[in-house]
Design a protein around this motif. Structure first.
Motif, PDB file in Angstrom:
ATOM      1  N   LYS A 349      -2.274  -0.725  -2.962  1.00 27.13           N
ATOM      2  CA  LYS A 349      -1.941  -2.253  -2.965  1.00 27.13           C
ATOM      3  C   LYS A 349      -2.753  -3.310  -2.522  1.00 27.13           C
ATOM      4  CE  LYS A 349       2.302  -4.996  -0.846  1.00 27.13           C
ATOM      5  NZ  LYS A 349       3.158  -4.903   0.169  1.00 27.13           N
ATOM      6  N   ASN A 611       0.432  -5.081 -13.120  1.00 30.63           N
ATOM      7  CA  ASN A 611       2.026  -5.083 -12.130  1.00 30.63           C
ATOM      8  C   ASN A 611       3.103  -5.444 -12.947  1.00 30.63           C
ATOM      9  OD1 ASN A 611       2.045  -7.778 -12.664  1.00 30.63           O
ATOM     10  ND2 ASN A 611       0.762  -8.206 -10.775  1.00 30.63           N
ATOM     11  N   ASN A 612       4.301  -5.342 -12.262  1.00 34.65           N
ATOM     12  CA  ASN A 612       5.452  -5.595 -13.133  1.00 34.65           C
ATOM     13  C   ASN A 612       6.031  -6.818 -13.576  1.00 34.65           C
ATOM     14  OD1 ASN A 612       6.215  -5.978 -10.330  1.00 34.65           O
ATOM     15  ND2 ASN A 612       8.362  -5.599 -10.758  1.00 34.65           N
ATOM     16  N   TRP A 694      -4.214  -3.259 -10.148  1.00 37.58           N
ATOM     17  CA  TRP A 694      -3.039  -4.193  -9.912  1.00 37.58           C
ATOM     18  C   TRP A 694      -3.011  -4.983  -8.800  1.00 37.58           C
ATOM     19  CZ3 TRP A 694       1.403  -3.903  -6.418  1.00 37.58           C
ATOM     20  CH2 TRP A 694       1.103  -2.791  -5.603  1.00 37.58           C
ATOM     21  N   ASN A 696      -0.077  -7.523  -5.998  1.00 37.78           N
ATOM     22  CA  ASN A 696       1.184  -7.804  -5.760  1.00 37.78           C
ATOM     23  C   ASN A 696       1.618  -9.266  -6.181  1.00 37.78           C
ATOM     24  OD1 ASN A 696       0.068  -9.288  -3.814  1.00 37.78           O
ATOM     25  ND2 ASN A 696       0.692  -7.991  -2.321  1.00 37.78           N
ATOM     26  N   GLN A 702       5.442  -8.178  -6.175  1.00 39.54           N
ATOM     27  CA  GLN A 702       5.200  -7.488  -7.416  1.00 39.54           C
ATOM     28  C   GLN A 702       4.939  -5.939  -7.108  1.00 39.54           C
ATOM     29  OE1 GLN A 702       6.320  -8.886 -10.118  1.00 39.54           O
ATOM     30  NE2 GLN A 702       6.529 -10.469  -9.013  1.00 39.54           N
ATOM     31  N   ILE A 704       3.436  -2.032  -8.733  1.00 31.68           N
ATOM     32  CA  ILE A 704       2.568  -1.521  -9.918  1.00 31.68           C
ATOM     33  C   ILE A 704       3.666  -1.269 -11.198  1.00 31.68           C
ATOM     34  CG2 ILE A 704       2.798   0.974  -9.169  1.00 31.68           C
ATOM     35  CD1 ILE A 704       0.051   1.421  -9.979  1.00 31.68           C
TER      36      ILE A 704
END
Length: 720
Positions: A349, A611-612, A694, A696, A702, A704
Motif C-alpha cells: 500500500k 488501483n480500482n 498502485w 490508494n 482506493q 489495488i
C-alpha cells in the motif's frame, strides 16, 4: 480479409510488405494507388518509411504507387476534391480541437445564464459551489461534445433532433440539443467544419455522386486498414463503399487494444463483426517477438482470467483470443530472455506521492546500470505524468516527455495564468505566486536558491497595504516598510525590478489579451523557444477572445491553467513527436500515458496507478471518473445524453421518456472493459522487464485493482 494481430506481431511490417508486394507485381494501372488508412499521424510516417524501404530495395521510385492517410486525412482529400457535393465553399476551413472547445464553452455559458434550473436539478445541494464552478464548464463541454460527435456519427442534424424536442421535459437533452444547434450555426458563420463534420461530409460526397465514387474506386483498387479495432461506424461505411467494387479490403487490428471507445465513436465490435462475416477471410497474427515469455504469460493470463473467472460476467468478453504466441526459437526476431524477477507487481500500500517516490528511486538506480537500454513510466493521465516528470527532475534525472503538453509549455502557461489571476484578484498570495515563477525564469535552474526565494516571497506576503508596492508614493514607499527585514541591498534590487515590471504589466491590462501576453513575455523570456511559445499563447488567446467577446482576465486565466495542468493542449506545441522512436533515448526514461504508449515498446516499463479508480471492475467499492461527485445519484450525464441519441436513431418511441440511470450502468460496463484492455496494452509495451505499482488515491480509500491483484497472485504462483 480480416486479420486479428496480437501486440508486437508486426502489423506495420505486414501491411507495408503487402503494399510493396502488390506494387512489385505491377497490379496497378495508370492513376491508381494502394490506399493505407491508419489511426494517427505518427503511423502515417511509419508506413511511408517502411513501404519506401521495400520499394527502393526493389528498384522502384520512392513514394510511388501508394497513399497513407488517417481517416481525417482521407476525408479531407475526398471533400476537398468536390466540396460542392458536401455543400461547402471551396475555401472552407477545418476547426482544430482548441477552437471548437472555445465555441462550445461560449455557447454553454450563454445557455447557462438563462437556465439556472439545470444546475438546481442536477447538482447536489450543499456542495462547495467554488469547487463545482471550476469543474462544471468542463463537464458541460464533455456532455455537449460527446452529444454532437454521436449525433454526427448517426447522421442526426440539429433540426432533426429539435423538431422532436418538445416531446421531452429533460433539461439535459434540451441543453445538449440547443448547444448542438448554436455550435453548428457558429461553424456555418465561420465557413468551417470540425473533424466530425469532415468524416460525415466525405460519406455524403460518396453517396451523392455515383460517378465520383466510381472514380475513387478506380483510384484505390486496394485498401489496407490499420488499427481497425478503433474503427467507427462512419469509417467502416466509407471504406465499405470505396472497396465495394473491387472487394480488396484488408483490415488489421487487435480488439484487445481498443482503448478509445469511451471517449470517441470508435467501437471494437465493428472489427469483431467483420471477422465473422461469411465473405471475409479471417486470419490471425498470433506470434510476437517483442516481449520476454513471462511478460507474454502475464498478458495471456489476463485474457484467460477475464474470459473464465472475472466476477463480473458482463466483462468476460472484454478481452478476446488469440493468445500471444512466442516466436519460434529460430525466428530472426526471437523473444528476449527472461531474467530473475523481470516481472514485479508491488502489492504494498502506498499513497500517491509515495508511489511516485518509489518508482523514481527505482528508475534512478536502474538507469545507472542500463545505459544502452530504454525505459518508460506509463501513467493514466497527463497531469500525473507531469508530476512524475517533475519529481524525476528534482532527483537530477531529465526525462523525455510524451505528454499532452511539454514541461516548458506548462511552466509558461502557469506563469501567465498566475499573472492574469493576480490582475483580476490582486492579493499578496497571488503576487507571491507570480514572483516565485518570475524569479525561476530569471536565473539558471542549477543556481536557484530556494531559501532566498522563500524569504523574498515572505517579504511580499507581509506588504500591507499592497498598494504601496504596486503604486508607491513618497508617503507610502515599500522600501522603508521592508528595509528592516531585508538582509541585503541585493534583495531590494530584485524586488525593485519585479515591482517595476508589475507596475508596467498592470498598466498593460487595458490592452487586448494578446498584446498583454506579449508585453509580459518580452520582459521575462529571453530564449527564442520561450518567446515563440509566448507568441503561440498570445495567438490562441486572441482567437479565444474573438470567439468569446465576453471573456475577461478570469476566463483567460482558467484557459491557461488547464494547459499548465496538462488538461488541454496548445495546438502545435504538444510533445507528441510524429516520428518518436524509443531507441533514440537509450539510457533515459520516458514519461507518457498508456494511451500514447500504444504502438511503442521499451526494455523496462513501469505501470503506475493500478488501483480500482483507474482500473475499476464493476465492484461495489469502485468509483468512476465520468460520474462527478457533485451530480446527484452518480449519474453519468455525457453517457445519458449519448444513449438518448442511439435510442432516437433506432426509432425507440420511449427515447424522450427513459429515466436516467440505465445508460450510466452501461457506461460503467464499457469503461471497465476498456480499462481491462488498457491494462493489457500497458503490459504488452514491455520487452524485458515490467513493474506494476498502485496507490490508494487522493482520499486514501482506493485498493489495488482487481485484475492486478489476480496477476500478482499469478506471479507469486510462479506463472502457473
Amino acid at each position: 480479409m480480416g486479420v486479428s494481430a496480437v501486440p508486437g506481431s508486426g502489423k506495420t511490417f505486414t501491411l507495408s510488405y503487402l503494399a510493396a508486394n502488390l506494387i512489385q507485381k505491377n497490379v496497378l494501372q495508370d492513376n491508381q494507388e494502394i490506399l493505407i488508412v491508419t489511426l494517427v499521424n505518427s503511423a502515417v510516417g511509419n508506413f511511408s518509411k517502411e513501404i519506401s524501404k521495400y520499394t527502393q530495395a526493389l528498384g522502384l521510385p520512392r513514394n510511388f504507387g501508394y497513399r497513407v492517410r488517417t481517416l481525417h486525412g482521407l476525408s479531407n482529400d475526398i471533400v476537398r476534391e468536390r466540396p460542392e457535393l458536401a455543400g461547402l465553399p471551396a475555401d472552407f476551413r477545418i476547426l482544430d480541437e482548441t477552437e471548437a472547445n472555445h465555441i462550445l464553452l461560449d455557447k454553454i455559458e450563454a445557455w447557462r445564464r438563462g437556465h439556472s434550473d439545470f444546475e438546481q436539478q442536477w447538482i447536489i445541494e450543499g456542495v462547495d459551489p467554488y469547487r463545482v464552478s471550476k469543474d462544471l464548464p468542463y463537464l458541460l463541454v464533455s456532455i455537449a461534445g460527446n452529444f454532437i460527435s454521436q449525433a454526427k456519427d448517426l447522421g442526426l442534424t440539429p433540426q432533426t433532433i429539435n423538431d422532436q424536442m418538445e416531446r421531452s421535459d429533460s433539461l439535459l437533452l434540451k441543453m445538449a440539443a440547443s448547444i448542438y444547434s448554436d455550435y453548428q450555426l457558429a461553424l456555418h458563420m465561420r465557413g468551417a467544419v470540425d473533424f466530425d463534420d469532415l468524416i460525415r461530409l466525405s460519406l455524403r460526397c460518396l453517396e451523392t455522386d455515383p460517378e465520383y465514387l466510381a472514380r475513387l474506386q478506380y483510384r484505390w483498387p486496394y485498401i489496407l486498414e490499420d488499427e481497425a479495432q478503433d474503427s467507427s461506424r462512419l469509417q467502416e461505411m466509407i471504406l465499405r463503399r470505396l472497396s465495394s467494387k473491387s472487394g480488396n479490403w484488408v483490415r488489421v487490428g487487435d480488439p484487445n487494444q481498443a482503448i478509445y471507445e469511451t471517449f470517441t465513436t470508435a467501437d471494437p465490435k465493428f472489427l469483431i463483426n467483420f471477422l465473422n462475416e461469411p465473405d471475409v477471410i479471417s486470419k490471425e497474427l498470433p506470434n510476437s517477438g517483442r516481449s520476454a515469455r513471462r511478460i507474454i504469460a502475464l498478458a495471456n493470463h489476463l485474457i484467460e482470467w477475464v474470459q473464465k473467472d472475472h466476477p463480473a460476467e458482463e466483462l468476460r468478453n472484454a478481452l478476446v483470443r488469440p493468445l500471444i504466441q512466442p516466436t519460434d526459437p529460430n525466428d530472426p526476431k526471437p523473444n528476449p530472455a527472461d531474467s530473475p524477477n523481470n516481472v514485479v507487481i508491488d502489492t504494498r500500500k502506498a499513497d500517491s506521492e509515495e508511489e511516485i517516490n518509489r518508482v523514481c528511486n527505482n528508475v534512478k538506480n536502474w538507469l545507472a546500470d542500463h545505459k544502452d537500454e530504454t525505459a518508460a513510466i506509463l501513467v493514466t493521465s497527463n497531469e500525473r505524468g507531469g508530476t512524475v516528470a517533475d519529481k524525476l527532475r528534482t532527483m537530477g534525472i531529465q526525462p523525455v516527455e510524451l505528454l499532452r503538453v511539454s514541461r516548458s509549455t506548462r511552466k509558461t502557461a502557469d506563469f501567465l495564468s498566475k499573472c492574469l489571476k493576480f490582475f483580476y484578484r490582486p492579493t499578496n498570495r497571488f503576487l507571491a505566486d507570480v514572483f516565485n515563477l518570475y524569479y525561476r525564469f530569471q536565473i539558471k535552474e542549477e543556481e536557484l536558491d530556494e531559501a532566498r526565494m522563500a524569504m523574498l516571497s515572505q517579504l511580499i506576503l507581509r506588504l500591507d497595504p499592497l498598494e504601496m508596492y504596486l503604486s508607491p508614493t513618497p508617503v507610502q514607499d515599500w522600501r522603508s516598510h521592508i528595509q528592516k527585514t531585508a538582509s541585503s541591498d541585493e534583495i531590494l534590487v530584485i524586488l525593485a525590478q519585479f515591482q517595476t515590471r508589475m507596475e508596467r504589466w498592470m498598466q498593460a491590462t487595458l490592452l487586448p489579451i494578446d498584446q498583454l501576453i506579449l508585453t509580459i513575455s518580452q520582459d521575462v523570456f529571453t530564449e527564442p523557444a520561450d518567446l515563440a511559445l509566448a507568441q503561440k499563447v498570445a495567438a490562441v488567446l486572441e482567437r479565444a477572445s474573438k470567439n468569446n467577446p465576453n471573456w475577461g482576465l478570469s476566463e483567460f486565466s482558467v484557459e491557461l491553467d488547464s494547459i499548465a495542468k496538462n488538461q488541454s493542449k496548445i495546438s502545435g506545441f504538444s510533445d507528441e513527436d510524429l516520428g518518436f522512436d524509443p531507441e533514440k533515448y537509450k539510457g533515459r526514461v520516458l514519461v507518457t500515458t498508456i494511451h500514447k504508449a500504444k504502438g511503442l515498446e521499451w526494455d523496462r516499463v513501469y505501470l503506475l496507478s493500478a488501483n480500482n479508480y483507474d482500473f475499476p471492475s464493476l465492484q461495489s467499492n469502485d468509483r468512476y471518473t465520468s460520474e462527478k461527485w457533485y451530480i446527484r445519484d452518480q449519474i453519468n450525464l455525457p453517457a445519458e445524453a449519448v444513449a438518448f441519441l442511439q435510442r432516437f436513431a433506432d426509432g425507440d418511441p420511449l427515447a424522450f421518456f427513459s429515466p436516467p440511470g440505465s445508460a450510466t450502468l452501461e457506461a460503467r460496463r464499457k469503461y471497465c472493459a476498456e480499462r481491462l484492455r488498457l491494462l493489457f496494452v500497458g503490459i504488452t509495451r514491455a520487452k524485458k522487464e515490467l513493474a506494476i505499482t498502485w496507490n490508494n488515491g487522493r482520499q486514501g480509500d482506493q485498493i489495488i485493482a482487481l485484475p492486478v491483484a489476480e496477476l500478482a497472485n499469478f506471479v507469486n504462483r510462479g506463472f502457473k
